[in-house]
Design a protein around this motif. Structure first.
Motif, PDB file in Angstrom:
ATOM      1  N   LEU A 113       0.881  -1.164   0.000  1.00  0.00           N
ATOM      2  CA  LEU A 113       0.000   0.000   0.000  1.00  0.00           C
ATOM      3  C   LEU A 113       0.922   1.218   0.000  1.00  0.00           C
ATOM      4  N   LEU A 114       0.877   1.981  -1.087  1.00  0.00           N
ATOM      5  CA  LEU A 114       1.776   3.140  -1.184  1.00  0.00           C
ATOM      6  C   LEU A 114       1.133   4.365  -0.531  1.00  0.00           C
ATOM      7  N   VAL A 115       1.954   5.164   0.099  1.00  0.00           N
ATOM      8  CA  VAL A 115       1.504   6.452   0.643  1.00  0.00           C
ATOM      9  C   VAL A 115       2.366   7.528   0.001  1.00  0.00           C
ATOM     10  N   LEU A 116       1.744   8.370  -0.811  1.00  0.00           N
ATOM     11  CA  LEU A 116       2.495   9.441  -1.468  1.00  0.00           C
ATOM     12  C   LEU A 116       2.714  10.569  -0.462  1.00  0.00           C
ATOM     13  N   ILE A 117       3.962  10.816  -0.144  1.00  0.00           N
ATOM     14  CA  ILE A 117       4.286  11.807   0.886  1.00  0.00           C
ATOM     15  C   ILE A 117       4.227  13.220   0.295  1.00  0.00           C
ATOM     16  N   ASP A 118       3.383  14.045   0.883  1.00  0.00           N
ATOM     17  CA  ASP A 118       3.288  15.456   0.493  1.00  0.00           C
ATOM     18  C   ASP A 118       4.292  16.201   1.375  1.00  0.00           C
ATOM     19  N   HIS A 119       5.230  16.886   0.759  1.00  0.00           N
ATOM     20  CA  HIS A 119       6.234  17.576   1.567  1.00  0.00           C
ATOM     21  C   HIS A 119       6.496  18.975   1.048  1.00  0.00           C
ATOM     22  N   GLY A 120       6.928  19.838   1.952  1.00  0.00           N
ATOM     23  CA  GLY A 120       7.247  21.214   1.579  1.00  0.00           C
ATOM     24  C   GLY A 120       8.322  21.718   2.511  1.00  0.00           C
ATOM     25  N   ALA A 121       9.155  22.614   2.031  1.00  0.00           N
ATOM     26  CA  ALA A 121      10.271  23.152   2.815  1.00  0.00           C
ATOM     27  C   ALA A 121      11.107  22.031   3.424  1.00  0.00           C
ATOM     28  N   GLY A 122      11.234  20.921   2.685  1.00  0.00           N
ATOM     29  CA  GLY A 122      12.128  19.846   3.114  1.00  0.00           C
ATOM     30  C   GLY A 122      11.588  18.928   4.190  1.00  0.00           C
ATOM     31  N   LYS A 123      10.316  19.102   4.565  1.00  0.00           N
ATOM     32  CA  LYS A 123       9.784  18.175   5.578  1.00  0.00           C
ATOM     33  C   LYS A 123       8.374  17.720   5.202  1.00  0.00           C
ATOM     34  N   PRO A 124       7.984  16.552   5.740  1.00  0.00           N
ATOM     35  CA  PRO A 124       6.655  16.055   5.390  1.00  0.00           C
ATOM     36  C   PRO A 124       5.567  16.950   5.968  1.00  0.00           C
ATOM     37  N   ARG A 125       4.526  17.198   5.180  1.00  0.00           N
ATOM     38  CA  ARG A 125       3.403  17.964   5.717  1.00  0.00           C
ATOM     39  C   ARG A 125       2.603  17.061   6.654  1.00  0.00           C
ATOM     40  N   LYS A 126       1.831  17.743   7.518  1.00  0.00           N
ATOM     41  CA  LYS A 126       1.032  17.023   8.519  1.00  0.00           C
ATOM     42  C   LYS A 126       0.177  15.927   7.876  1.00  0.00           C
ATOM     43  N   VAL A 127      -0.385  16.229   6.706  1.00  0.00           N
ATOM     44  CA  VAL A 127      -1.276  15.274   6.049  1.00  0.00           C
ATOM     45  C   VAL A 127      -0.562  13.955   5.757  1.00  0.00           C
ATOM     46  N   SER A 128       0.751  14.003   5.526  1.00  0.00           N
ATOM     47  CA  SER A 128       1.477  12.774   5.192  1.00  0.00           C
ATOM     48  C   SER A 128       1.479  11.808   6.372  1.00  0.00           C
ATOM     49  N   LEU A 129       1.628  12.339   7.577  1.00  0.00           N
ATOM     50  CA  LEU A 129       1.614  11.489   8.769  1.00  0.00           C
ATOM     51  C   LEU A 129       0.198  10.964   9.020  1.00  0.00           C
ATOM     52  N   GLN A 130      -0.791  11.775   8.640  1.00  0.00           N
ATOM     53  CA  GLN A 130      -2.178  11.313   8.744  1.00  0.00           C
ATOM     54  C   GLN A 130      -2.437  10.180   7.748  1.00  0.00           C
ATOM     55  N   LEU A 131      -1.884  10.315   6.545  1.00  0.00           N
ATOM     56  CA  LEU A 131      -2.057   9.269   5.533  1.00  0.00           C
ATOM     57  C   LEU A 131      -1.414   7.961   5.992  1.00  0.00           C
ATOM     58  N   GLY A 138       6.357  -3.586  -9.220  1.00  0.00           N
ATOM     59  CA  GLY A 138       6.043  -4.260  -7.957  1.00  0.00           C
ATOM     60  C   GLY A 138       4.653  -4.853  -7.931  1.00  0.00           C
ATOM     61  N   ASP A 139       4.142  -5.006  -6.710  1.00  0.00           N
ATOM     62  CA  ASP A 139       2.804  -5.540  -6.502  1.00  0.00           C
ATOM     63  C   ASP A 139       2.066  -4.550  -5.606  1.00  0.00           C
ATOM     64  N   VAL A 140       1.495  -3.551  -6.239  1.00  0.00           N
ATOM     65  CA  VAL A 140       0.871  -2.459  -5.483  1.00  0.00           C
ATOM     66  C   VAL A 140      -0.647  -2.649  -5.451  1.00  0.00           C
ATOM     67  N   ALA A 141      -1.204  -2.668  -4.234  1.00  0.00           N
ATOM     68  CA  ALA A 141      -2.651  -2.834  -4.089  1.00  0.00           C
ATOM     69  C   ALA A 141      -3.366  -1.501  -4.214  1.00  0.00           C
ATOM     70  N   GLY A 142      -2.733  -0.474  -3.673  1.00  0.00           N
ATOM     71  CA  GLY A 142      -3.404   0.817  -3.678  1.00  0.00           C
ATOM     72  C   GLY A 142      -2.466   1.946  -3.307  1.00  0.00           C
ATOM     73  N   ILE A 143      -2.953   3.162  -3.507  1.00  0.00           N
ATOM     74  CA  ILE A 143      -2.154   4.352  -3.193  1.00  0.00           C
ATOM     75  C   ILE A 143      -3.030   5.338  -2.421  1.00  0.00           C
ATOM     76  N   LEU A 144      -2.515   5.820  -1.304  1.00  0.00           N
ATOM     77  CA  LEU A 144      -3.183   6.900  -0.580  1.00  0.00           C
ATOM     78  C   LEU A 144      -2.436   8.197  -0.886  1.00  0.00           C
ATOM     79  N   PHE A 145      -3.185   9.244  -1.156  1.00  0.00           N
ATOM     80  CA  PHE A 145      -2.546  10.536  -1.426  1.00  0.00           C
ATOM     81  C   PHE A 145      -3.370  11.644  -0.781  1.00  0.00           C
ATOM     82  N   ALA A 146      -2.760  12.811  -0.615  1.00  0.00           N
ATOM     83  CA  ALA A 146      -3.469  13.969  -0.075  1.00  0.00           C
ATOM     84  C   ALA A 146      -4.313  14.578  -1.196  1.00  0.00           C
ATOM     85  N   SER A 147      -5.564  14.908  -0.890  1.00  0.00           N
ATOM     86  CA  SER A 147      -6.448  15.473  -1.925  1.00  0.00           C
ATOM     87  C   SER A 147      -6.117  16.936  -2.183  1.00  0.00           C
ATOM     88  N   THR A 148      -4.985  17.184  -2.810  1.00  0.00           N
ATOM     89  CA  THR A 148      -4.623  18.556  -3.172  1.00  0.00           C
ATOM     90  C   THR A 148      -4.736  18.704  -4.691  1.00  0.00           C
TER      91      THR A 148
END
Lengths: 262, 328
Positions: B4-22, B88-98
């Motif tokens: 299960l992939l989680v696309l990390i949303d990041h800015g200014a070199g660090k993960p945004r809060k939403v990424s940890l929520q994902l 690979g073998d990817v079942a799904g991807i979670l991403f931030a709705s931006t």
């Protein structure tokens, strides 16, 4: 240069919405209108034509026969012609299915520039413009708050959460626009009258070469399992201030403190 | 085992809060499906944050450490994700709705035979597939949707849909990606980046508290008061469409049907009547507090606590009261 503006018929936001038994929108039960966000894409196209950057603007709509009123509304702003895809097979298509139908219709229209509103007010997915660009193997410049055409180059200011990026690409391209881009005009009486006789080409899915197995409810990649009205909210506490500000402020501060917001 | 992939949303070199929520949401899903969780960081800078991502659930971290992938560039990011899915073998991807990730997800879904559910307020597992909850028709209805069997599942979550909670995972295995971009992927060029960040004030999508101003402010200057209240409680500042149309506040802060959707813990709306178009963007806030002199304003019908009064009297008094109670 030819511009195509996709337009959508959506339920009026203020109306009561219902779903049919197959979990698709019951469009008979509520008044339908031109997607409000499409007013900005129409205005963008008109301004480009008035600036001498475009020769022709065509509206493209997917929808039942009744959507002809929406198409005529779009034409009343001053667009030149319209194409409407009307077919039972469209029913229940998800956003990617609609993107497939739009892409096929656009192949025939041979547009240099396609300008979408950034989203529709009913589905609000925002994913159709980029999906259409992918299907047509074109560049997508989405969420534009400013657009310029210089020869074969299109430049947009692409809005995001922290500001905007200035992005450029070559034509043909797909663009979507946000409200900040302009102030839409109202259709003139002359425009409304002229819209009644402007060319409107109605096509079926077969006419534009859509494979029926890729669209419609049975082939939707996104499948709604259940939908319920939002549960009513319990009445909250309402405090009337006495005109000084301090009564309301003090009561609200108490509540915020109780809820641990301060 | 599927990933299960989680696309990390990041800015200014660090993960945004939403990424940890994902990642937190992914942990809940993976607990039922048995998938492994792999974070995907496109662009430079993942190294310093691998442990954090691991703590929140990432067992693997795909990292494309390239400026080509950095920022608001769509096709390079699509091609990196496409490579992971195809190899690979990817079942799904979670991403931030931006705005940006919706573009990436939609192109990827076409390339990799996927389906997309955007703007989810929650995700769960049903019958081995992800089930996303989302609002439709301006929030009047709440629907649950899945991606068809056999197709790649792409789910976009709203910021603050899920509270970020640390797990007990260690540092993830880091896998460096080597992506050869197609010619098409470099045809759209970012010429410049115009940042419009308002000091230290949080963005309305990320903020736990949002203060919003509307037509009832009467003038642009009213937003200085909104900003003062926001800064007193660490909130972001938003606006109704009437206020952005009047030019009192920038369009990108507009909350509502044609603007942005927010889900903060606390929303304070000042001089906002609460037309259905505005409610479509804020009614998932956990606590709704209007301040408005019109007792019949529709926003009071969805209020948890409301004040009927002149905002120009109530808000300055509230700022003083909060400062006093905080001991400032």
């Amino acid at each position: 240069m030819k511009i195509v503006v996709p337009v959508k018929r959506v339920p009026d936001t203020a109306g009561e919405k219902k779903l049919s038994d197959d979990m698709t929108s019951d469009r008979e039960s509520v008044e339908a209108v031109l997607n409000p966000l499409d007013e900005w894409s129409i205005e963008t196209a008109l301004q480009l034509k008035e600036a001498g950057k475009a020769d022709e603007i065509v509206a493209l709509c997917i929808g039942p026969e009744a959507a002809q009123a929406t198409v005529r509304k779009a034409l009343s702003y001053g667009l030149d012609a319209a194409v409407q895809v009307t077919d039972e097979g469209v029913h229940g298509s998800d956003a990617l299915g609609i993107a497939r139908i739009l892409a096929k219709a656009l192949e025939d229209l041979d547009a240099d520039l396609v300008i979408f509103g950034s989203q529709s007010t009913d589905a609000r997915t925002c994913i159709v413009p980029a999906a259409v660009a992918e299907l047509l193997n074109r560049q997508a410049l989405t969420f534009a708050r400013h657009i310029e055409i210089d020869g074969e180059t299109v430049t947009v200011h692409r809005e995001h959460e922290e500001g905007w990026d200035v992005v450029e690409s070559s034509l043909p391209a797909i663009v979507s626009v946000v409200e900040a881009i302009n102030e839409p005009r109202y259709p003139s009486f002359k425009g409304i009258m002229a819209a009644k006789s402007k060319p409107l080409d109605t096509k079926s899915l077969a006419d534009i070469g859509v494979d029926p197995s890729e669209v419609g409810l049975a082939n939707a990649a996104a499948q709604i399992q259940d939908a319920q009205p939002r549960p009513p909210k319990e009445a909250g506490t309402i405090v009337e201030d006495d005109g000084s500000g301090s009564v309301g402020a003090s009561a609200l501060a108490d509540w915020l403190q109780e809820k641990k917001f301060i | 085992m599927s990933e299960l992939l989680v696309l990390i949303d990041h800015g200014a070199g660090k993960p945004r809060k939403v990424s940890l929520q994902l990642l937190t949401a992914a942990r809940r899903l993976a607990a039922e499906t048995g998938d492994t969780i792999a974070a995907v960081w496109l662009g430079p800078g993942a190294g310093d944050h691998a442990e954090t991502l691991g703590r929140f659930g990432a067992q693997k971290l795909y990292h494309w450490d390239s400026e080509d992938a950095h920022g608001y560039v769509t096709l390079p990011q699509v091609e990196a994700l496409q490579k992971i899915v195809e190899d690979g073998d990817v079942a799904g991807i979670l991403f931030a709705s931006t705005n940006h990730t919706k573009d990436v997800a939609s192109r990827l879904a076409i390339r990799c035979d996927g389906g997309i559910i955007t703007d989810c307020s929650d995700v769960e597992v049903e019958g081995g597939r992800i089930l996303g909850t989302k609002e439709v028709f301006g929030g009047d209805m709440i629907s649950k949707a899945k991606v068809a069997e056999g197709k790649l599942q792409l789910f976009g979550l709203n910021t603050n849909a899920v509270a970020a909670e640390e797990g007990d995972g260690g540092a993830p295995e880091v896998v460096s990606l080597d992506v050869s971009l197609s010619e098409d992927a470099t045809k759209t060029k970012v010429v410049s980046v115009e940042k419009q960040v308002s000091g230290e004030r949080p963005d309305i999508a990320e903020a736990a508290t949002v203060v919003a101003g509307g037509r009832g402010l009467g003038e642009e200057e009213g937003f200085r008061l909104m900003e003062e209240l926001a800064d007193t409680i660490g909130a972001g500042v938003g606006a109704s469409r009437a206020a952005t149309d009047a030019g009192w506040y920038p369009h990108r802060f507009q909350i509502g049907q044609t603007g942005r959707t927010i889900s903060p813990s606390l929303y304070i709306g000042c001089g906002i009547s609460g037309a259905i178009q505005h409610r479509a963007g804020m009614q998932t806030a956990q606590n709704i507090v209007p301040i408005n002199k019109d007792p019949d304003a529709p926003i009071f019908s969805i209020a948890d606590f409301g004040v009927v009064g002149d905002l120009y009297k109530v808000v300055p008094a509230l700022i003083e009261e909060i400062k006093k109670r905080k001991g400032d």
